[in-house]
Design a protein around this motif. Structure first.
Motif, mmCIF file in Angstrom:
data_model
loop_
_atom_site.group_PDB
_atom_site.id
_atom_site.type_symbol
_atom_site.label_atom_id
_atom_site.label_comp_id
_atom_site.label_asym_id
_atom_site.label_seq_id
_atom_site.Cartn_x
_atom_site.Cartn_y
_atom_site.Cartn_z
ATOM 1 N N ARG A 247 34.459 -11.505 -33.332
ATOM 2 C CA ARG A 247 33.777 -10.868 -32.204
ATOM 3 C C ARG A 247 32.803 -11.869 -31.591
ATOM 4 O O ARG A 247 31.673 -12.008 -32.067
ATOM 5 C CB ARG A 247 33.032 -9.614 -32.657
ATOM 6 C CG ARG A 247 32.356 -8.876 -31.514
ATOM 7 C CD ARG A 247 31.730 -7.584 -31.975
ATOM 8 N NE ARG A 247 30.962 -6.974 -30.905
ATOM 9 C CZ ARG A 247 30.314 -5.827 -31.002
ATOM 10 N NH1 ARG A 247 30.331 -5.158 -32.157
ATOM 11 N NH2 ARG A 247 29.645 -5.334 -29.986
ATOM 12 N N PRO A 248 33.202 -12.580 -30.540
ATOM 13 C CA PRO A 248 32.341 -13.590 -29.917
ATOM 14 C C PRO A 248 31.225 -12.949 -29.087
ATOM 15 O O PRO A 248 31.256 -12.924 -27.865
ATOM 16 C CB PRO A 248 33.314 -14.386 -29.046
ATOM 17 C CG PRO A 248 34.413 -13.438 -28.738
ATOM 18 C CD PRO A 248 34.550 -12.550 -29.935
ATOM 19 N N ASP A 249 30.233 -12.471 -29.800
ATOM 20 C CA ASP A 249 29.117 -11.753 -29.172
ATOM 21 C C ASP A 249 27.861 -12.104 -29.966
ATOM 22 O O ASP A 249 27.810 -11.932 -31.186
ATOM 23 C CB ASP A 249 29.399 -10.249 -29.218
ATOM 24 C CG ASP A 249 28.323 -9.417 -28.524
ATOM 25 O OD1 ASP A 249 27.213 -9.931 -28.304
ATOM 26 O OD2 ASP A 249 28.602 -8.245 -28.224
ATOM 27 N N TRP A 250 26.833 -12.601 -29.256
ATOM 28 C CA TRP A 250 25.600 -12.989 -29.944
ATOM 29 C C TRP A 250 24.971 -11.824 -30.688
ATOM 30 O O TRP A 250 24.336 -12.009 -31.731
ATOM 31 C CB TRP A 250 24.602 -13.578 -28.950
ATOM 32 C CG TRP A 250 25.030 -14.902 -28.410
ATOM 33 C CD1 TRP A 250 25.535 -15.169 -27.173
ATOM 34 C CD2 TRP A 250 25.030 -16.152 -29.112
ATOM 35 N NE1 TRP A 250 25.858 -16.501 -27.049
ATOM 36 C CE2 TRP A 250 25.545 -17.137 -28.222
ATOM 37 C CE3 TRP A 250 24.654 -16.540 -30.399
ATOM 38 C CZ2 TRP A 250 25.686 -18.468 -28.592
ATOM 39 C CZ3 TRP A 250 24.790 -17.867 -30.769
ATOM 40 C CH2 TRP A 250 25.300 -18.809 -29.864
ATOM 41 N N VAL A 251 25.127 -10.618 -30.183
ATOM 42 C CA VAL A 251 24.556 -9.450 -30.851
ATOM 43 C C VAL A 251 25.190 -9.256 -32.229
ATOM 44 O O VAL A 251 24.519 -8.860 -33.188
ATOM 45 C CB VAL A 251 24.755 -8.183 -29.984
ATOM 46 C CG1 VAL A 251 24.272 -6.935 -30.730
ATOM 47 C CG2 VAL A 251 23.998 -8.323 -28.666
ATOM 48 N N ALA A 252 26.482 -9.556 -32.332
ATOM 49 C CA ALA A 252 27.178 -9.388 -33.616
ATOM 50 C C ALA A 252 26.572 -10.276 -34.693
ATOM 51 O O ALA A 252 26.565 -9.914 -35.876
ATOM 52 C CB ALA A 252 28.659 -9.692 -33.445
ATOM 53 N N LEU A 253 26.043 -11.431 -34.290
ATOM 54 C CA LEU A 253 25.473 -12.348 -35.278
ATOM 55 C C LEU A 253 24.210 -11.781 -35.926
ATOM 56 O O LEU A 253 23.816 -12.227 -37.011
ATOM 57 C CB LEU A 253 25.162 -13.696 -34.620
ATOM 58 C CG LEU A 253 26.366 -14.461 -34.061
ATOM 59 C CD1 LEU A 253 25.915 -15.795 -33.488
ATOM 60 C CD2 LEU A 253 27.428 -14.679 -35.137
ATOM 61 N N LEU A 254 23.595 -10.804 -35.260
ATOM 62 C CA LEU A 254 22.402 -10.176 -35.848
ATOM 63 C C LEU A 254 22.731 -9.451 -37.144
ATOM 64 O O LEU A 254 21.832 -9.146 -37.928
ATOM 65 C CB LEU A 254 21.778 -9.199 -34.849
ATOM 66 C CG LEU A 254 21.160 -9.821 -33.591
ATOM 67 C CD1 LEU A 254 20.658 -8.725 -32.648
ATOM 68 C CD2 LEU A 254 20.023 -10.769 -33.968
ATOM 69 N N ALA A 255 24.008 -9.190 -37.378
ATOM 70 C CA ALA A 255 24.412 -8.536 -38.625
ATOM 71 C C ALA A 255 24.055 -9.387 -39.841
ATOM 72 O O ALA A 255 23.921 -8.867 -40.954
ATOM 73 C CB ALA A 255 25.914 -8.252 -38.601
#
Length: 304
Positions: A247-255
């Motif tokens: 999932r190329p989404d910066w928000v996903a990296l917050l996981a």
């Protein structure tokens, strides 16, 4: 004269092992039933991989992988003690292990190893063919691991290759093929293992030096906290790459933020002179594994 009482460690007189019949206690000690942390650390990479792949109804895999991690970690401990029984006699922390102290015969230890591997075989049969083949690919690495501390200053790196293998198995168990996210997960887990096993090795640096056993903690010396920091940072970067590939989404990296903070706390508190403190930090990686799992599960389910 040495009595039986003299060669029985306190860990066999209390807790789960202490509740077992006396005849079974040395075998439970060989399997490290009193120290489940190893099973958790072996379990998490496979669970991460299944979670990031999206699960797709195979929730039972988390249980099967848990049973497999327990059986194979236990088998690995027994095998390691068979190989290391002479070295263990020269190390204060390990001299009372059942094989080193002579309370269990080598033949009995091999029988136990085979029995545990049969449990692993049952788990293997629950996987699809690609995952089965990949799982079998780890056997050579497992067999070679106990000898690495004699050959290289970085046996922790070899342990990383072994303990991270589940990341390569979990993904194809869901998708039927090995893909890039699993490779990123595997690489990140290898870095994580090197970091936490360097922490673990700090407690044995003096004894290891006496018997000639090599480790990353001995090689790094006072720079061990810096080395742990570097490996933990690399682990987070590689896990981030795994998430980004799904999932190329910066928000996903917050996981990964909770796990990142947890690892940063470990690195800041690591002290090469404090073996007991290092052991506590090492054990806290069970929690780190859970935090990574929850992050991977959230991302994996969001992509379905």
């Amino acid at each position: 004269m040495t009595t039986t009482t003299d060669i029985v460690p306190d860990s066999e007189r209390r807790g789960l092992i202490g509740a077992l019949p006396p005849r079974l206690r040395p075998f439970a000690s060989l399997m490290r039933l009193d120290r489940p942390i190893g099973s958790w650390l072996l379990y998490w990479p496979g669970a991460w991989s299944v979670a990031l792949a999206g699960v797709y109804g195979r929730w039972d895999l988390f249980l099967w992988l848990g049973l497999g991690a327990f059986a194979m970690r236990s088998a690995g401990c027994v095998y390691n003690d068979i190989v290391d029984r002479e070295l263990d006699r020269g190390v204060e922390r390990t001299r009372l292990r059942p094989l080193a102290s002579g309370r269990v015969s080598v033949t009995a230890a091999w029988v136990l190893t085979i029995a545990l591997c049969l449990i692993g075989l049952i788990v293997l049969l629950q996987l699809n063919r690609p995952a089965q083949l990949l799982a079998l690919g780890s056997l050579a690495l497992v067999a070679a691991y106990p000898f690495m501390k004699r050959l290289t200053w970085w046996p922790q790196a070899w342990l990383g290759l072994v303990f991270s293998w589940g990341a390569l198995v979990g993904w194809p168990a869901i998708t039927g093929r090995l893909e890039t996210p699993a490779l990123w997960l595997y690489a990140g887990s290898v870095a994580w293992v090197i970091g936490y096993d360097t922490l673990y090795a700090i407690q044995d640096t003096e004894d290891d030096a006496l018997v000639g056993v090599k480790s990353s903690a001995r090689r790094l010396g006072d720079q061990a906290p810096l080395g742990i920091t570097i490996f933990y940072a690399l682990a987070v970067l590689l896990w981030s790459a795994a998430i980004w590939s799904v999932r190329p989404d910066w928000v996903a990296l917050l996981a990964l933020l909770p796990a990142t903070l947890h690892l940063a706390n470990q690195a800041l508190r690591a002290d090469p002179k404090d073996g007991e403190g290092a052991l506590r930090l090492f054990r806290s990686n069970r929690t780190c594994g859970l935090l990574v799992f929850l992050g991977m599960l959230a991302v994996g389910l969001s992509t379905r």
